[in-house]
Motif scaffolding. Structure first.
Motif, PDB file in Angstrom:
ATOM      1  N   ASP A 111      30.648  49.204  51.579  1.00 30.35           N
ATOM      2  CA  ASP A 111      29.416  48.477  52.246  1.00 30.35           C
ATOM      3  C   ASP A 111      29.216  46.991  52.005  1.00 30.35           C
ATOM      4  O   ASP A 111      28.785  45.943  52.796  1.00 30.35           O
ATOM      5  CB  ASP A 111      27.871  49.228  51.525  1.00 30.35           C
ATOM      6  N   ALA A 112      29.435  46.476  50.647  1.00 34.31           N
ATOM      7  CA  ALA A 112      29.399  45.149  50.174  1.00 34.31           C
ATOM      8  C   ALA A 112      30.649  44.293  50.994  1.00 34.31           C
ATOM      9  O   ALA A 112      30.240  43.005  51.650  1.00 34.31           O
ATOM     10  CB  ALA A 112      29.807  44.912  48.640  1.00 34.31           C
TER      11      ALA A 112
ATOM     12  N   GLU B  70      29.397  43.730  54.695  1.00 38.60           N
ATOM     13  CA  GLU B  70      28.121  42.777  54.658  1.00 38.60           C
ATOM     14  C   GLU B  70      28.573  41.381  54.502  1.00 38.60           C
ATOM     15  O   GLU B  70      28.312  40.577  55.004  1.00 38.60           O
ATOM     16  CB  GLU B  70      27.087  43.164  53.562  1.00 38.60           C
TER      17      GLU B  70
ATOM     18  N   HIS C 116      31.636  43.333  43.317  1.00 34.97           N
ATOM     19  CA  HIS C 116      30.387  43.912  43.650  1.00 34.97           C
ATOM     20  C   HIS C 116      30.102  44.835  42.472  1.00 34.97           C
ATOM     21  O   HIS C 116      28.889  44.647  42.050  1.00 34.97           O
ATOM     22  CB  HIS C 116      30.422  44.757  45.104  1.00 34.97           C
TER      23      HIS C 116
END
Length: 156
Positions: free
Chosen positions: A20-21, A24, A151
């Protein structure tokens, strides 16, 4: 020259939150990659449009195999549902050896804890002596792991 068209794929398994990081950051904050992996990316600037917007033109300054390089790309496709982005290289060092160069990545859920980051390069060599872009692929794959590790180190 049909034999000079190629497709190269690479993938790496990382943690879901890291995936997800990764998505993004590459979509909305690619200029932060120089903080995560400065050995590879030194700068990323918007030349037209804005980060995260389809049609935007983005210029990367990066180092590969000890060489300082530049790539200007158009953000061609954003598929939020499938966490996929496609960039088309329109200027820079890659086009000295390739007629065209398209870079796609996708974050693919694997299970509740893991996902895959898959990179796809589609390109056409200008002549048979041009090497396959394996060093760039290896570096791109490692970038996903570095973003995952970064992250999770920040989340603690």
């Amino acid at each position: 020259m049909e034999g000079l068209k190629r497709r190269l794929e690479g993938e790496i398994e990382i943690r879901v939150a890291g995936g997800d990081a990764f998505h993004e950051i590459l979509l909305t904050r690619p200029h932060h990659i120089s903080n995560v992996n400065p050995e590879f990316v030194q700068a990323c600037e918007v030349h037209e449009g804005s980060f995260g917007k389809q049609g935007s033109k983005i210029c990367w300054r990066y180092t590969l195999d000890g060489k300082d390089l530049i790539a200007k790309q158009v953000l061609e496709l954003i598929d939020e549902e499938n966490k996929m982005i496609r960039f088309n290289v329109i200027e820079g060092d890659l086009l000295k050896e390739y007629k065209y160069f398209v870079i796609t990545y996708q974050v693919i859920p694997k299970d509740e804890e893991k996902c895959l980051v898959k990179w796809i390069f589609e390109y056409e060599k200008l002549h048979p002596g041009v090497p396959e872009p394996t060093a760039l692929m290896d570096t791109a794959v490692r970038l996903a792991k570095k973003i995952d590790d970064h992250h999770h180190s920040q989340a603690k």
